[in-house]
Design a protein around this motif. Sequence first.
Motif, PDB file in Angstrom:
ATOM      1  N   VAL A 105       0.875  -1.175   0.000  1.00 58.29           N
ATOM      2  CA  VAL A 105       0.000   0.000   0.000  1.00 58.29           C
ATOM      3  C   VAL A 105       0.908   1.219   0.000  1.00 58.29           C
ATOM      4  N   GLY A 106       0.718   2.106  -0.974  1.00 60.06           N
ATOM      5  CA  GLY A 106       1.645   3.220  -1.093  1.00 60.06           C
ATOM      6  C   GLY A 106       0.998   4.537  -1.436  1.00 60.06           C
ATOM      7  N   ARG A 136      -1.359  -3.036  -4.356  1.00 58.87           N
ATOM      8  CA  ARG A 136      -0.887  -3.909  -5.423  1.00 58.87           C
ATOM      9  C   ARG A 136      -0.253  -5.161  -4.816  1.00 58.87           C
ATOM     10  N   PRO A 137      -0.014  -6.199  -5.626  1.00 58.78           N
ATOM     11  CA  PRO A 137       0.770  -7.343  -5.144  1.00 58.78           C
ATOM     12  C   PRO A 137       2.167  -6.873  -4.733  1.00 58.78           C
ATOM     13  N   PRO A 138       2.765  -7.489  -3.728  1.00 56.90           N
ATOM     14  CA  PRO A 138       4.048  -6.990  -3.205  1.00 56.90           C
ATOM     15  C   PRO A 138       5.194  -7.136  -4.195  1.00 56.90           C
ATOM     16  N   ARG A 181       7.513 -16.337  -6.766  1.00 55.09           N
ATOM     17  CA  ARG A 181       6.114 -16.605  -6.454  1.00 55.09           C
ATOM     18  C   ARG A 181       5.540 -17.745  -7.294  1.00 55.09           C
ATOM     19  N   ASP A 182       6.151 -18.020  -8.460  1.00 58.32           N
ATOM     20  CA  ASP A 182       5.609 -19.072  -9.309  1.00 58.32           C
ATOM     21  C   ASP A 182       6.223 -20.436  -9.005  1.00 58.32           C
ATOM     22  N   GLN A 183       7.061 -20.513  -7.950  1.00 58.08           N
ATOM     23  CA  GLN A 183       7.635 -21.786  -7.547  1.00 58.08           C
ATOM     24  C   GLN A 183       7.029 -22.230  -6.223  1.00 58.08           C
ATOM     25  N   GLU A 184       6.908 -23.531  -6.044  1.00 59.78           N
ATOM     26  CA  GLU A 184       6.397 -24.073  -4.803  1.00 59.78           C
ATOM     27  C   GLU A 184       7.494 -24.851  -4.102  1.00 59.78           C
ATOM     28  N   GLY A 185       7.314 -25.032  -2.808  1.00 57.50           N
ATOM     29  CA  GLY A 185       8.307 -25.772  -2.050  1.00 57.50           C
ATOM     30  C   GLY A 185       8.597 -25.076  -0.741  1.00 57.50           C
TER      31      GLY A 185
END
Length: 203
Positions: A105-106, A136-138, A181-185
């Motif tokens: 938030v800015g 926005r997304p961080p 963000r597009d990786q999991e684990g």
Amino acid sequence: HATPRKRLITCGLRFEAGKSLLFGALGRIDFLEGPAVLANWFCSNGVKVHYRKTEGVEDYIYEKAGTQFLYPPTDFDEDFDKRWEWDEDEVLIRGDTWREAVCDVGIAGLGWMSFTVDGEIKIRVVRPQNIRIYKRPPLLPYEAVYGVARYSGTRWHNNYKARYSSVEKRIQHNRLQHGHRDQEGPFPDFEQTRLRKWRGFIQ
């Protein structure tokens, strides 16, 4: 002076209801209600960031605006409170993890905060009239693992960065390996340990 001329500066803090973060005298974020959260602020080195109680904050801004304690503006003006018309908006933030920030938030041209939240909070953003705010997304969702800074009233101190530079490098390396963000684990063990520590600190 709000335009960055060097690398952006940032610090983490324990943000709780009844407190405000001031971006100089031209913008602030008030924590209205909800559980305490981890937050990180980002701005130019030309902006003096101050953390204090929301009660009496407007009188404090008028008293300190344009001094070494609160800038921009860089010059005090007795008509400061008359020169500016102010807008304010309330923003609701929901999250369910301490692993990463849920949003930024800015205040356009001044700075922003990222919030790591497990629950729901309400904040208020105050800035000069016609200045845009955004949610926005961080951009940097994993800053919480760096810990919170100690604020002396005039300066921010993050002893974690000063004392553990080798761990800092490992965090940077593991961000590249695990932080997208597009990786999991799972996070690395040492990051999990720090996240548990800050979760306990918040509670």
